[in-house]
Design an enzyme around this catalytic site. Structure first.
Site, PDB file in Angstrom:
ATOM      1  N   TYR A  93       4.746   6.662   3.717  1.00  0.00           N
ATOM      2  CA  TYR A  93       4.522   6.176   4.400  1.00  0.00           C
ATOM      3  C   TYR A  93       6.004   6.530   5.717  1.00  0.00           C
ATOM      4  O   TYR A  93       6.999   6.528   4.856  1.00  0.00           O
ATOM      5  CB  TYR A  93       4.638   4.352   4.666  1.00  0.00           C
ATOM      6  CG  TYR A  93       4.804   3.343   5.644  1.00  0.00           C
ATOM      7  CD1 TYR A  93       3.028   3.663   6.379  1.00  0.00           C
ATOM      8  CD2 TYR A  93       5.950   2.283   6.461  1.00  0.00           C
ATOM      9  CE1 TYR A  93       3.478   2.688   7.629  1.00  0.00           C
ATOM     10  CE2 TYR A  93       5.253   2.277   7.681  1.00  0.00           C
ATOM     11  CZ  TYR A  93       3.996   2.363   8.366  1.00  0.00           C
ATOM     12  OH  TYR A  93       4.136   1.495   9.308  1.00  0.00           O
ATOM     13  N   SER A 147       2.257   5.636  -3.109  1.00  0.00           N
ATOM     14  CA  SER A 147       2.117   4.049  -2.321  1.00  0.00           C
ATOM     15  C   SER A 147       1.594   4.696  -0.875  1.00  0.00           C
ATOM     16  O   SER A 147       0.086   4.804  -1.356  1.00  0.00           O
ATOM     17  CB  SER A 147       3.908   4.055  -0.899  1.00  0.00           C
ATOM     18  OG  SER A 147       3.909   4.046  -0.659  1.00  0.00           O
ATOM     19  N   GLN A 148       1.362   4.724   0.533  1.00  0.00           N
ATOM     20  CA  GLN A 148       0.755   5.198   0.997  1.00  0.00           C
ATOM     21  C   GLN A 148      -0.433   5.607   0.734  1.00  0.00           C
ATOM     22  O   GLN A 148      -1.724   6.189   0.779  1.00  0.00           O
ATOM     23  CB  GLN A 148       1.384   5.546   2.870  1.00  0.00           C
ATOM     24  CG  GLN A 148       0.392   5.970   3.687  1.00  0.00           C
ATOM     25  CD  GLN A 148       0.997   6.152   4.839  1.00  0.00           C
ATOM     26  OE1 GLN A 148       0.354   5.641   5.835  1.00  0.00           O
ATOM     27  NE2 GLN A 148       1.191   7.802   4.496  1.00  0.00           N
ATOM     28  N   ASP A 152       7.977  -4.094  -8.012  1.00  0.00           N
ATOM     29  CA  ASP A 152       7.767  -3.748  -6.666  1.00  0.00           C
ATOM     30  C   ASP A 152       8.246  -4.470  -5.935  1.00  0.00           C
ATOM     31  O   ASP A 152       6.957  -6.018  -5.536  1.00  0.00           O
ATOM     32  CB  ASP A 152       6.952  -2.432  -6.757  1.00  0.00           C
ATOM     33  CG  ASP A 152       6.974  -1.765  -5.526  1.00  0.00           C
ATOM     34  OD1 ASP A 152       7.727  -2.092  -4.667  1.00  0.00           O
ATOM     35  OD2 ASP A 152       6.000  -0.898  -5.533  1.00  0.00           O
ATOM     36  N   HIS A 184      10.109   0.121  -6.432  1.00  0.00           N
ATOM     37  CA  HIS A 184       8.898   0.933  -5.498  1.00  0.00           C
ATOM     38  C   HIS A 184       8.943   3.069  -6.177  1.00  0.00           C
ATOM     39  O   HIS A 184       7.840   3.529  -5.751  1.00  0.00           O
ATOM     40  CB  HIS A 184       9.193   0.882  -4.100  1.00  0.00           C
ATOM     41  CG  HIS A 184       7.749   1.237  -2.974  1.00  0.00           C
ATOM     42  ND1 HIS A 184       6.385   1.018  -3.487  1.00  0.00           N
ATOM     43  CD2 HIS A 184       7.286   2.731  -2.108  1.00  0.00           C
ATOM     44  CE1 HIS A 184       5.453   2.115  -3.037  1.00  0.00           C
ATOM     45  NE2 HIS A 184       5.833   2.416  -1.815  1.00  0.00           N
TER      46      HIS A 184
END
Length: 326
Positions: free
Chosen positions: A91, A185-186, A272, A301
């Site tokens: 992201y 992640s994203q 996370d 994360h």
């Protein structure tokens, strides 16, 4: 940074809090059909990077709605018939500079790094616009078009990802029967979506600490962006929670990943606070293909970091029997 989510035994059994809309498959079938109306319109320009063991190309292709999307393509110098890893970015980031993503070509495979439309000014450079407009939204990308599934931002991004796979498969020096998806992640959420949308094309999926999964729980636990953007939006647009969650359900990695069939390698971090562990477990537990998990008990994360990269390299090499004669 203590453990804050469900106990481990509950995480391992957690299936997520998202319900599939009755027209979920119809919506995505129509979206894919509409996307196929546009030619990929691929442009490749050689780039001099100073990295003599790789060949790099600046790629432009037609993504969602025929809109231009940028990417980098790395090929091991002189190689032919090589597998490919299609990489999606976290992201706020973009495709970056060419030398920033060379792990996979260093392994001996091709790599296509897709720009994420509209992003690329948070921590790495992006060069792809998002020309589609939307209704008023909270700053960021998570709430763009969030009241209309047809206008929602990630509809465009997921189709860009599907089209990026098509670009990779169209290259004469790439073995289109060996296509892996990779993202954290994203990027992990995009990889899950693409794996579910083109399950017959994808042969491996590597998904780290995935975002865009189990939106109902992610929003309720959110402490940081990107999910906090949705929280802030709903704090202003009071009474629209049901509408928002209905839109998000069409883009949830739990539901899309369940339609994937390729072998998957996931990572989850139990501390996370960006993507809560339960939402990651929901995606892992629902994933439709055979799967393996690397669990990082004391990490946030950042997940498994360099250690997990080494594990991914080993996993990919074993799956594709790279460096063997058998």
């Amino acid at each position: 940074m203590p453990l804050f989510d469900l106990p481990q035994d509950q995480l391992e059994a957690y299936g997520g809090g998202v319900s599939s809309p009755p027209d979920f498959d119809e919506f995505w079938s129509g979206t894919m059909t509409d996307a196929a109306r546009f030619d990929l319109d691929i442009s490749l320009e050689p780039v001099e990077t100073g990295l003599s063991v790789f060949e790099t190309f600046d790629v432009t292709f037609a993504g969602f709605g025929g809109q231009p999307v940028r990417a980098w393509l790395h090929l091991p110098a002189g190689a032919a018939n090589v597998p490919v890893v299609v990489q999606f970015v976290g992201y706020g980031g973009g495709r970056g500079l060419p030398h920033e993503s060379i792990m996979w070509p260093a392994v001996g495979v091709a790599s296509l790094i897709m720009d994420t439309r509209g992003q690329g000014s948070g921590w790495s450079i992006g060069e792809t616009a998002d020309p589609a407009g939307s209704a008023p939204a909270h700053p960021g990308f998570m709430t763009r078009g969030i009241l209309d599934r047809d206008d929602y931002y990630y509809r465009r991004v997921f189709i860009d990802g599907v089209r990026a796979v098509g670009v990779a498969c169209a290259q004469s020096r790439i073995d289109s029967t060996r296509v892996a998806l990779f993202g954290a992640s994203q990027g992990g959420g995009i990889a899950l979506a693409v794996a579910g949308l083109v399950p017959d094309v994808v042969s491996l999926v590597m998904c780290d600490v995935p975002a865009l999964c189990d939106f109902p729980r992610a929003v309720d636990l959110a402490e940081q962006i990107p999910y906090l953007e949705i929280v802030n939006y709903l704090s202003v647009h009071r009474g629209r929670r049901d509408e928002v969650l209905r839109t998000l359900s069409y883009f949830d990695g739990v539901l899309l990943g369940a339609r994937g069939r390729a072998p998957g390698f996931f990572s989850i971090a139990l501390m996370d606070r960006v993507c809560p562990p339960s939402t990651q477990y929901a995606a892992y537990n629902a994933y439709g293909g055979p799967k393996e998990l690397a669990l990082y008990h004391y990490n946030g994360h950042e997940g498994g970091g360099a250690l997990h990269q080494a594990r991914q390299i080993d996993w990919l090499r074993r799956r594709w029997r790279l460096g063997t004669t058998s």
